[in-house]
Design a protein around this motif. Sequence first.
Motif, PDB file in Angstrom:
ATOM      1  N   ALA A  90      24.945  42.287  46.682  1.00 11.82           N
ATOM      2  CA  ALA A  90      25.895  41.346  47.282  1.00 11.82           C
ATOM      3  C   ALA A  90      26.598  40.537  46.210  1.00 11.82           C
ATOM      4  CB  ALA A  90      25.176  40.408  48.253  1.00 11.82           C
ATOM      5  N   VAL A  91      27.801  40.093  46.546  1.00  8.14           N
ATOM      6  CA  VAL A  91      28.586  39.175  45.722  1.00  8.14           C
ATOM      7  C   VAL A  91      28.973  37.990  46.589  1.00  8.14           C
ATOM      8  CG1 VAL A  91      30.774  38.800  44.508  1.00  8.14           C
ATOM      9  CG2 VAL A  91      29.546  40.958  44.207  1.00  8.14           C
ATOM     10  N   LEU A  92      28.799  36.768  46.045  1.00 13.49           N
ATOM     11  CA  LEU A  92      29.343  35.569  46.675  1.00 13.49           C
ATOM     12  C   LEU A  92      30.465  35.057  45.788  1.00 13.49           C
ATOM     13  CD1 LEU A  92      26.910  35.629  48.626  1.00 13.49           C
ATOM     14  CD2 LEU A  92      26.882  33.131  48.439  1.00 13.49           C
ATOM     15  N   ASP A  93      31.670  34.948  46.373  1.00 16.16           N
ATOM     16  CA  ASP A  93      32.852  34.632  45.575  1.00 16.16           C
ATOM     17  C   ASP A  93      33.585  33.407  46.114  1.00 16.16           C
ATOM     18  OD1 ASP A  93      35.113  34.559  44.047  1.00 16.16           O
ATOM     19  OD2 ASP A  93      35.970  36.428  44.800  1.00 16.16           O
ATOM     20  N   PRO A  94      33.358  32.237  45.506  1.00 16.13           N
ATOM     21  CA  PRO A  94      34.144  31.055  45.854  1.00 16.13           C
ATOM     22  C   PRO A  94      35.342  30.844  44.923  1.00 16.13           C
ATOM     23  CG  PRO A  94      32.216  30.390  44.612  1.00 16.13           C
ATOM     24  CD  PRO A  94      32.216  31.899  44.636  1.00 16.13           C
ATOM     25  N   VAL A  95      35.629  31.828  44.053  1.00 17.63           N
ATOM     26  CA  VAL A  95      36.608  31.649  42.988  1.00 17.63           C
ATOM     27  C   VAL A  95      37.881  32.452  43.213  1.00 17.63           C
ATOM     28  CG1 VAL A  95      37.027  31.893  40.510  1.00 17.63           C
ATOM     29  CG2 VAL A  95      34.777  31.186  41.328  1.00 17.63           C
ATOM     30  N   PRO A 102      36.442  42.924  39.426  1.00 19.40           N
ATOM     31  CA  PRO A 102      35.298  43.399  38.627  1.00 19.40           C
ATOM     32  C   PRO A 102      33.967  43.208  39.353  1.00 19.40           C
ATOM     33  CG  PRO A 102      36.763  42.079  37.272  1.00 19.40           C
ATOM     34  CD  PRO A 102      37.249  41.934  38.673  1.00 19.40           C
ATOM     35  N   ALA A 103      33.830  42.109  40.073  1.00 15.88           N
ATOM     36  CA  ALA A 103      32.587  41.893  40.810  1.00 15.88           C
ATOM     37  C   ALA A 103      32.447  42.904  41.943  1.00 15.88           C
ATOM     38  CB  ALA A 103      32.554  40.473  41.357  1.00 15.88           C
ATOM     39  N   LEU A 104      33.541  43.173  42.633  1.00 19.89           N
ATOM     40  CA  LEU A 104      33.509  44.176  43.708  1.00 19.89           C
ATOM     41  C   LEU A 104      33.113  45.541  43.156  1.00 19.89           C
ATOM     42  CD1 LEU A 104      34.295  44.658  46.796  1.00 19.89           C
ATOM     43  CD2 LEU A 104      36.449  45.543  45.870  1.00 19.89           C
ATOM     44  N   ARG A 105      33.658  45.908  42.008  1.00 20.84           N
ATOM     45  CA  ARG A 105      33.340  47.199  41.394  1.00 20.84           C
ATOM     46  C   ARG A 105      31.873  47.282  40.967  1.00 20.84           C
ATOM     47  NH1 ARG A 105      37.596  50.461  39.903  1.00 20.84           N
ATOM     48  NH2 ARG A 105      39.685  49.553  40.135  1.00 20.84           N
ATOM     49  N   SER A 106      31.220  46.138  40.843  1.00 21.99           N
ATOM     50  CA  SER A 106      29.830  46.105  40.380  1.00 21.99           C
ATOM     51  C   SER A 106      28.825  46.187  41.514  1.00 21.99           C
ATOM     52  CB  SER A 106      29.594  44.823  39.571  1.00 21.99           C
ATOM     53  OG  SER A 106      30.466  44.772  38.466  1.00 21.99           O
ATOM     54  N   LEU A 107      29.294  46.313  42.741  1.00 25.66           N
ATOM     55  CA  LEU A 107      28.387  46.487  43.875  1.00 25.66           C
ATOM     56  C   LEU A 107      27.881  47.920  43.950  1.00 25.66           C
ATOM     57  CD1 LEU A 107      30.284  44.481  46.641  1.00 25.66           C
ATOM     58  CD2 LEU A 107      28.002  43.958  45.765  1.00 25.66           C
ATOM     59  N   GLY A 108      26.654  48.073  44.389  1.00 24.60           N
ATOM     60  CA  GLY A 108      26.129  49.396  44.675  1.00 24.60           C
ATOM     61  C   GLY A 108      26.633  49.884  46.022  1.00 24.60           C
ATOM     62  N   ARG A 109      26.288  51.093  46.374  1.00 21.44           N
ATOM     63  CA  ARG A 109      26.748  51.660  47.644  1.00 21.44           C
ATOM     64  C   ARG A 109      26.266  50.802  48.812  1.00 21.44           C
ATOM     65  NH1 ARG A 109      29.475  55.618  49.207  1.00 21.44           N
ATOM     66  NH2 ARG A 109      29.305  56.413  51.330  1.00 21.44           N
ATOM     67  N   GLY A 110      27.187  50.505  49.733  1.00 15.54           N
ATOM     68  CA  GLY A 110      26.854  49.693  50.896  1.00 15.54           C
ATOM     69  C   GLY A 110      26.763  48.210  50.599  1.00 15.54           C
ATOM     70  N   GLY A 111      27.208  47.788  49.392  1.00 13.26           N
ATOM     71  CA  GLY A 111      27.110  46.383  49.014  1.00 13.26           C
ATOM     72  C   GLY A 111      28.012  45.489  49.856  1.00 13.26           C
ATOM     73  N   ARG A 112      27.680  44.194  49.856  1.00 16.81           N
ATOM     74  CA  ARG A 112      28.418  43.216  50.665  1.00 16.81           C
ATOM     75  C   ARG A 112      29.115  42.211  49.752  1.00 16.81           C
ATOM     76  NH1 ARG A 112      23.074  44.429  51.027  1.00 16.81           N
ATOM     77  NH2 ARG A 112      22.382  42.294  51.438  1.00 16.81           N
ATOM     78  N   PHE A 113      30.410  42.058  49.957  1.00 17.83           N
ATOM     79  CA  PHE A 113      31.223  41.120  49.190  1.00 17.83           C
ATOM     80  C   PHE A 113      31.662  40.006  50.128  1.00 17.83           C
ATOM     81  CE2 PHE A 113      34.977  39.295  47.370  1.00 17.83           C
ATOM     82  CZ  PHE A 113      34.875  39.433  45.996  1.00 17.83           C
ATOM     83  N   VAL A 114      31.228  38.764  49.837  1.00 18.80           N
ATOM     84  CA  VAL A 114      31.556  37.635  50.706  1.00 18.80           C
ATOM     85  C   VAL A 114      32.559  36.738  49.999  1.00 18.80           C
ATOM     86  CG1 VAL A 114      30.676  35.685  52.029  1.00 18.80           C
ATOM     87  CG2 VAL A 114      29.258  37.734  51.731  1.00 18.80           C
TER      88      VAL A 114
END
Length: 325
Positions: free
Chosen positions: A213-218, A225-237
């Motif tokens: 998962a990624v938590l993005d307040p920025v 780059p953070a999205l690309r660093s997720l594994g399969r099925g990862g969650r980007f908030v």
Amino acid sequence: MTTVRAVVCPEYGTPDVLRIEQQPVPAPAEGQARVRVHTAAVNFPDVLLIAGKYQISVPPPFVPGSEFAGEIVELGPGCEGWTVGDRVTGTGLYGAFADQILSSAANLTAIPDGVDDHTAAAFGVAYRTAYHSLRSVARVRPGETVIVLGAGGGVGLAAVQLAVALGAEVMAVASSAAKLATAHSYGATHLIDHRDGALREKLRDAVPAGAAAVLDPVGGDLSEPALRSLGRGGRFVTIGYASGTVPRIPLNLVLVKGLQILGFQFRDIDPDEFDRNEKELTELLISGRVSPHIGAVFPLEQATSALREVADGRAVGKILLDLNP
């Protein structure tokens, strides 16, 4: 009618436009409470509101400030459950940078015994945002790896502490050694300074299999780059855009990896989960397992300096205004 000190925004602009004035506080109407503000928290949306760049506009002149802790000094009709003298925290779009504020009683929360005003003011919005995002949107589980962008700011540092409390391994991404050192002190195990622009490579080296998962307040240049660093099925908030730039996301990444991109709003949390999260969060605070990092405290007269700390990205943790005489 009571008259109190207040920070006033007479026109849209930078924090330098603010001035201190005496402002009237009317008697509370039905369902309202008049609260003596002891501490107010400074948040990035305050900066945007003053600049006229927030998603909701408030016509000047107005008193900024969206989060406070203090005590009730007067109640209007229909405020069952509250009494004068109760210690409370509260939120609203504006009005908190003043000695007193008129607030809807429905927007107030009792401060638990043993919690001081500074802690109460610093905890509210940042920790609730982070915890609901982790628990009910990202649905972080023990043992997962979570990337927290803006890990030195109010929401980001709260997310670091709370993800650790949920049993996750945290990768903190921030813009200074001081911010990363603070994130490390609260449990982050991977520390990444993004200032040299090599964020994607650093994240890949730190977590080759990808994060959960990624938590993005920025937002801005950090999001992709953070999205690309997720594994399969990862969650980007996505929580907010403190960078001032809404990112453009290549949707092929979502397709190829089966990723989920999720937005956070309090109103979207299931009511039963919301109540559960609030109870758990209060228990974490009372038990001392989490505690807000207060980077600096300014008197009301230095509200401009406090807002500059947040606007310029220098703040570590929460910045507060102390209104006690």
